[in-house]
Design a protein around this motif. Structure first.
Motif, short mmCIF file in Angstrom:
data_model
loop_
_atom_site.label_atom_id
_atom_site.label_comp_id
_atom_site.label_asym_id
_atom_site.label_seq_id
_atom_site.Cartn_x
_atom_site.Cartn_y
_atom_site.Cartn_z
N ASP A 101 73.45 44.15 13.91
CA ASP A 101 74.72 44.71 13.42
C ASP A 101 74.61 46.22 13.20
N PHE A 102 73.47 46.65 12.69
CA PHE A 102 73.26 48.07 12.44
C PHE A 102 73.31 48.85 13.76
N PHE A 103 72.60 48.36 14.78
CA PHE A 103 72.60 49.07 16.06
C PHE A 103 73.95 48.99 16.76
N LYS A 104 74.70 47.92 16.54
CA LYS A 104 76.07 47.86 17.07
C LYS A 104 76.92 48.97 16.46
N ALA A 105 76.71 49.22 15.17
CA ALA A 105 77.47 50.28 14.50
C ALA A 105 77.16 51.65 15.10
N LEU A 106 75.97 51.80 15.66
CA LEU A 106 75.58 53.08 16.25
C LEU A 106 75.97 53.19 17.73
N ALA A 107 76.49 52.12 18.29
CA ALA A 107 76.68 52.03 19.74
C ALA A 107 77.95 52.71 20.23
N SER A 147 88.59 59.21 12.19
CA SER A 147 88.87 58.26 11.11
C SER A 147 88.55 56.83 11.53
N GLN A 148 88.90 56.50 12.76
CA GLN A 148 88.62 55.15 13.27
C GLN A 148 87.12 54.88 13.31
N GLN A 149 86.35 55.85 13.79
CA GLN A 149 84.90 55.66 13.88
C GLN A 149 84.25 55.66 12.49
N LEU A 150 84.77 56.48 11.58
CA LEU A 150 84.27 56.47 10.21
C LEU A 150 84.52 55.11 9.55
N ALA A 151 85.66 54.51 9.84
CA ALA A 151 85.98 53.19 9.27
C ALA A 151 84.96 52.15 9.75
N ILE A 152 84.57 52.23 11.00
CA ILE A 152 83.56 51.30 11.53
C ILE A 152 82.22 51.54 10.84
N LEU A 153 81.84 52.80 10.71
CA LEU A 153 80.57 53.13 10.05
C LEU A 153 80.58 52.72 8.58
N ARG A 154 81.72 52.87 7.92
CA ARG A 154 81.85 52.42 6.52
C ARG A 154 81.74 50.91 6.45
N GLY A 155 82.41 50.22 7.37
CA GLY A 155 82.40 48.76 7.39
C GLY A 155 81.01 48.18 7.58
N LYS A 156 80.16 48.92 8.26
CA LYS A 156 78.78 48.47 8.51
C LYS A 156 77.81 49.07 7.49
N ASN A 157 78.35 49.72 6.46
CA ASN A 157 77.54 50.32 5.38
C ASN A 157 76.56 51.38 5.87
N VAL A 158 76.96 52.11 6.89
CA VAL A 158 76.12 53.20 7.41
C VAL A 158 76.47 54.50 6.69
N VAL A 159 77.76 54.67 6.37
CA VAL A 159 78.21 55.83 5.60
C VAL A 159 79.05 55.33 4.44
N TYR A 160 79.31 56.21 3.50
CA TYR A 160 80.23 55.90 2.41
C TYR A 160 81.05 57.14 2.10
N GLY A 161 82.22 56.90 1.53
CA GLY A 161 83.11 57.99 1.17
C GLY A 161 83.30 58.06 -0.33
N THR A 162 83.39 59.29 -0.83
CA THR A 162 83.64 59.53 -2.25
C THR A 162 84.94 60.33 -2.35
N LYS A 163 85.87 59.83 -3.12
CA LYS A 163 87.16 60.50 -3.30
C LYS A 163 86.98 61.78 -4.11
N ASP A 164 87.55 62.88 -3.61
CA ASP A 164 87.53 64.16 -4.31
C ASP A 164 88.93 64.76 -4.21
N GLY A 165 89.75 64.46 -5.20
CA GLY A 165 91.15 64.88 -5.13
C GLY A 165 91.86 64.12 -4.04
N THR A 166 92.41 64.87 -3.07
CA THR A 166 93.10 64.21 -1.95
C THR A 166 92.18 64.01 -0.75
N SER A 167 90.95 64.48 -0.84
CA SER A 167 89.99 64.37 0.26
C SER A 167 88.97 63.26 -0.01
#
Length: 108
Positions: free
Chosen positions: A11-17, A50-70
């Motif tokens: 799953d991890f390598f699929k996220a990188l593919a 955004s689409q690719q970040l969502a995939i990376l987030r879904g596979k727990n490769v990256v995470y996002g932290t809310k900072d105001g509107t960003s």
């Protein structure tokens, strides 16, 4: 337990593919970034990033932290940076081998 580890790796390598996901990870290896910063650095449109970040987030490769509107994105594990460096070294080794083979073919 062994199967779970193998499934995690698959799953991890699929996220990188995907080339754009790899590039996003390379950018995030240099430090945390907002979506707009990633877009600007990659010269890519927002929906694709955004689409690719969502995939990376879904596979727990990256995470996002809310900072105001960003949302500021970060690598979940700093070892991902090393993994990308090793992948680059493997690519370079293959390239060196291919060049050596071509040079030996020219000499024959």
């Amino acid at each position: 337990m062994f199967q779970e580890v193998q499934q995690f790796k698959a799953d991890f390598f699929k996220a990188l593919a995907h080339p754009l996901r790899i590039r996003i990870l390379e950018v995030l290896s240099e430090g945390d970034k907002t979506v707009n910063e990633i877009q600007t650095l990659l010269g890519s449109e927002g929906s694709a990033v955004s689409q690719q970040l969502a995939i990376l987030r879904g596979k727990n490769v990256v995470y996002g932290t809310k900072d105001g509107t960003s949302v500021i994105y970060s690598l979940r594990d700093p070892l991902i940076k090393e993994l990308l460096q090793v992948a680059r070294q493997i690519f370079d080794n293959h390239l060196v081998n291919a060049i050596s083979m071509l040079e030996s073919m020219k000499q024959n």
